[in-house]
Design a protein around this motif. Structure first.
Motif, PDB file in Angstrom:
ATOM      1  N   HIS A   7       0.815  -1.638  -0.103  1.00 16.95           N
ATOM      2  CA  HIS A   7       0.108  -0.013   0.073  1.00 16.95           C
ATOM      3  C   HIS A   7       1.439   1.487   0.121  1.00 16.95           C
ATOM      4  N   LEU A   8       2.341   1.084   0.950  1.00 20.27           N
ATOM      5  CA  LEU A   8       3.153   2.573   1.015  1.00 20.27           C
ATOM      6  C   LEU A   8       3.759   2.822  -0.298  1.00 20.27           C
ATOM      7  N   SER A   9       3.655   1.446  -1.184  1.00 23.45           N
ATOM      8  CA  SER A   9       4.482   1.583  -2.711  1.00 23.45           C
ATOM      9  C   SER A   9       3.359   2.049  -3.673  1.00 23.45           C
ATOM     10  N   LYS A  10       1.966   2.056  -3.890  1.00 28.08           N
ATOM     11  CA  LYS A  10       1.940   2.062  -4.436  1.00 28.08           C
ATOM     12  C   LYS A  10       1.180   3.222  -4.379  1.00 28.08           C
ATOM     13  N   MET A  11       0.604   3.761  -2.890  1.00 31.05           N
ATOM     14  CA  MET A  11       1.155   5.803  -3.264  1.00 31.05           C
ATOM     15  C   MET A  11       1.821   6.017  -3.391  1.00 31.05           C
ATOM     16  N   ARG A  12       3.385   5.928  -3.007  1.00 32.70           N
ATOM     17  CA  ARG A  12       4.518   6.493  -3.791  1.00 32.70           C
ATOM     18  C   ARG A  12       4.181   6.203  -5.083  1.00 32.70           C
ATOM     19  N   GLU A  13       3.731   5.641  -5.760  1.00 37.49           N
ATOM     20  CA  GLU A  13       3.910   5.463  -7.217  1.00 37.49           C
ATOM     21  C   GLU A  13       2.777   6.423  -7.927  1.00 37.49           C
ATOM     22  N   THR A  14       2.178   6.830  -6.790  1.00 31.01           N
ATOM     23  CA  THR A  14       0.677   7.777  -7.725  1.00 31.01           C
ATOM     24  C   THR A  14       1.566   9.307  -7.093  1.00 31.01           C
ATOM     25  N   ALA A  15       1.764   9.386  -5.642  1.00 31.73           N
ATOM     26  CA  ALA A  15       2.058  10.442  -5.747  1.00 31.73           C
ATOM     27  C   ALA A  15       0.822  11.606  -4.984  1.00 31.73           C
ATOM     28  N   PRO A  16      -0.186  11.420  -4.590  1.00 25.98           N
ATOM     29  CA  PRO A  16      -1.792  11.991  -5.044  1.00 25.98           C
ATOM     30  C   PRO A  16      -1.564  13.101  -4.467  1.00 25.98           C
ATOM     31  N   LEU A  17      -2.620  13.912  -4.839  1.00 25.65           N
ATOM     32  CA  LEU A  17      -2.496  15.353  -5.216  1.00 25.65           C
ATOM     33  C   LEU A  17      -3.812  15.422  -3.369  1.00 25.65           C
ATOM     34  N   ILE A  18      -2.795  15.842  -2.518  1.00 24.20           N
ATOM     35  CA  ILE A  18      -4.345  15.586  -1.327  1.00 24.20           C
ATOM     36  C   ILE A  18      -4.364  17.143  -0.936  1.00 24.20           C
ATOM     37  N   GLN A  19      -6.022  17.397  -1.091  1.00 19.26           N
ATOM     38  CA  GLN A  19      -6.566  19.161  -1.214  1.00 19.26           C
ATOM     39  C   GLN A  19      -6.885  18.088   0.831  1.00 19.26           C
ATOM     40  N   ASN A  20      -6.415  19.599   1.715  1.00 16.50           N
ATOM     41  CA  ASN A  20      -6.575  19.424   3.281  1.00 16.50           C
ATOM     42  C   ASN A  20      -7.682  20.908   3.452  1.00 16.50           C
ATOM     43  N   ILE A  21      -8.719  20.109   3.913  1.00 17.02           N
ATOM     44  CA  ILE A  21      -9.397  21.571   4.551  1.00 17.02           C
ATOM     45  C   ILE A  21      -8.526  21.600   6.711  1.00 17.02           C
ATOM     46  N   THR A  22      -7.859  21.932   7.046  1.00 20.36           N
ATOM     47  CA  THR A  22      -7.497  21.878   8.027  1.00 20.36           C
ATOM     48  C   THR A  22      -7.164  22.565   9.043  1.00 20.36           C
ATOM     49  N   ASN A  23      -6.953  22.521  10.113  1.00 17.99           N
ATOM     50  CA  ASN A  23      -7.022  23.588  10.948  1.00 17.99           C
ATOM     51  C   ASN A  23      -5.416  24.976  11.647  1.00 17.99           C
ATOM     52  N   TYR A  24      -5.451  25.869  11.775  1.00 15.68           N
ATOM     53  CA  TYR A  24      -3.925  26.047  11.467  1.00 15.68           C
ATOM     54  C   TYR A  24      -3.319  26.023  12.622  1.00 15.68           C
ATOM     55  N   VAL A  25      -3.118  25.259  13.268  1.00 18.39           N
ATOM     56  CA  VAL A  25      -2.388  25.148  13.328  1.00 18.39           C
ATOM     57  C   VAL A  25      -1.816  24.087  12.748  1.00 18.39           C
ATOM     58  N   SER A  26      -2.472  23.017  12.304  1.00 16.72           N
ATOM     59  CA  SER A  26      -1.640  21.808  11.888  1.00 16.72           C
ATOM     60  C   SER A  26      -0.816  21.754  10.506  1.00 16.72           C
ATOM     61  N   MET A  27      -1.722  23.039   9.566  1.00 21.88           N
ATOM     62  CA  MET A  27      -1.180  23.404   8.268  1.00 21.88           C
ATOM     63  C   MET A  27       0.194  23.088   7.603  1.00 21.88           C
ATOM     64  N   ASN A  28       1.242  23.614   8.650  1.00 23.23           N
ATOM     65  CA  ASN A  28       2.932  23.352   7.686  1.00 23.23           C
ATOM     66  C   ASN A  28       2.726  21.796   8.366  1.00 23.23           C
ATOM     67  N   ILE A  29       2.591  21.053   9.803  1.00 24.73           N
ATOM     68  CA  ILE A  29       3.283  19.927   9.773  1.00 24.73           C
ATOM     69  C   ILE A  29       2.778  19.446   8.699  1.00 24.73           C
ATOM     70  N   MET A  30       1.055  19.063   8.676  1.00 29.05           N
ATOM     71  CA  MET A  30       0.292  18.096   7.763  1.00 29.05           C
ATOM     72  C   MET A  30       0.773  18.172   6.735  1.00 29.05           C
ATOM     73  N   ALA A  31       1.756  19.591   6.014  1.00 30.32           N
ATOM     74  CA  ALA A  31       2.373  19.755   4.570  1.00 30.32           C
ATOM     75  C   ALA A  31       3.192  18.594   4.046  1.00 30.32           C
ATOM     76  N   ASN A  32       4.402  19.298   5.349  1.00 35.37           N
ATOM     77  CA  ASN A  32       5.524  18.646   6.015  1.00 35.37           C
ATOM     78  C   ASN A  32       5.564  17.083   5.688  1.00 35.37           C
ATOM     79  N   VAL A  33       4.839  16.672   6.573  1.00 32.65           N
ATOM     80  CA  VAL A  33       4.760  14.855   6.629  1.00 32.65           C
ATOM     81  C   VAL A  33       3.892  14.765   5.683  1.00 32.65           C
ATOM     82  N   LEU A  34       3.386  14.656   4.845  1.00 33.43           N
ATOM     83  CA  LEU A  34       2.288  14.460   3.187  1.00 33.43           C
ATOM     84  C   LEU A  34       3.615  14.952   2.495  1.00 33.43           C
ATOM     85  N   LEU A  35       4.175  15.471   1.829  1.00 35.81           N
ATOM     86  CA  LEU A  35       5.891  15.137   1.263  1.00 35.81           C
ATOM     87  C   LEU A  35       6.192  14.573   2.058  1.00 35.81           C
TER      88      LEU A  35
END
Length: 262
Positions: A7-35
């Motif tokens: 499942h990790l292999s398939k996700m990385r092959e796809t490199a999906p674009l994830i739209q996040n409507i999230t809170n102010y606290v998490s935006m930067n951390i969440m973006a770095n985690v996804l990258l």
């Protein structure tokens, strides 16, 4: 034996674009985690464009951590657009039982049929209409106490429901997994739970949502285990965690995933 690393292999092959409507606290951390994980984050929440963006993104996440009326309208528009496009979307009902505004928003968003709901035990219990003991954004209930609520919520909504905590529980209402990966330092770093929602969405793109969610939880928890080996406290843990997300291979996940049928 399931190869959770696929499942990790398939996700990385796809490199999906994830739209996040999230809170102010998490935006930067969440973006770095996804990258670091191998996905592409987009923090798009404006009412004027959220629905349009959701019509072509790979997946959508909605986190109700810092609510306002315009954000709720953006959330509803984006969820409706995702449904119309057949796009995976994940609901993170942060502190949903804390106020009437949050309860009403959570109930409304359920009408848009999230593919996956991910929350802590108190959030899942409150979203399912049970009495819960949340402490702000933190859970005061055990994962064990929330299992019945998760099963009922999954059956009522058709969503995969993931309860995260010291051990995670993910269910479609009939089949369920328990995931034992993780480390006690993880809750000491803000927004790691919020960021997990994005990783779950990334894994679910083009993959069976129940198994993909279990694999995402195992991957995330394994990264916590790896990070803890190198860290001396929460600050260094945060840095090591990003590195671990980036460096874990599908083979390492296949070997290190602690996933069992419930």
């Amino acid at each position: 034996m399931t190869d959770w690393g696929q499942h990790l292999s398939k996700m990385r092959e796809t490199a999906p674009l994830i739209q996040n409507i999230t809170n102010y606290v998490s935006m930067n951390i969440m973006a770095n985690v996804l990258l670091a994980a191998g996905a592409s984050p987009a923090m798009v929440h404006a009412e004027e464009e959220a629905a349009e963006f959701a019509s072509f993104t790979s997946a959508l996440t909605i986190n109700i951590g810092t609510l306002s009326a315009p954000w709720v309208r953006a959330m509803e528009g984006a969820a409706a657009a995702a449904n119309k496009a057949g796009t995976v979307w994940v609901l993170d009902p942060v502190a949903v039982g804390a106020t009437g505004f949050r309860r009403a928003t959570g109930t409304k968003l359920l009408e848009y049929k999230p593919t996956i709901i991910r929350g802590n035990a108190s959030e899942i219990m409150a979203l399912g209409g049970m009495v819960a003991s949340g402490k702000g954004v933190d859970s005061a209930d055990s994962v064990e106490a929330a299992k019945a609520a998760a099963d009922e919520l999954a059956n009522a909504t058709g969503s995969i429901v993931a309860v995260t905590g010291p051990e995670d529980y993910v269910t479609d209402g009939s089949k369920a997994f328990v995931i034992a990966n993780g480390h006690p330092t993880m809750p000491l770093v803000t927004a790691l739970g919020c960021s997990l929602t994005g990783v779950v969405a990334a894994f679910a793109v083009g993959q069976p949502p129940l198994d993909a969610t279990a694999a995402a939880l195992a991957y995330y928890g394994l990264a916590g285990e790896v990070a803890a080996e190198m860290a001396s406290g929460p600050g260094s843990f945060a840095v090591q965690f990003l590195d671990a997300l980036h460096n874990i291979t599908p083979e390492a996940l296949a070997h290190g995933a602690k996933v069992q049928l419930a």
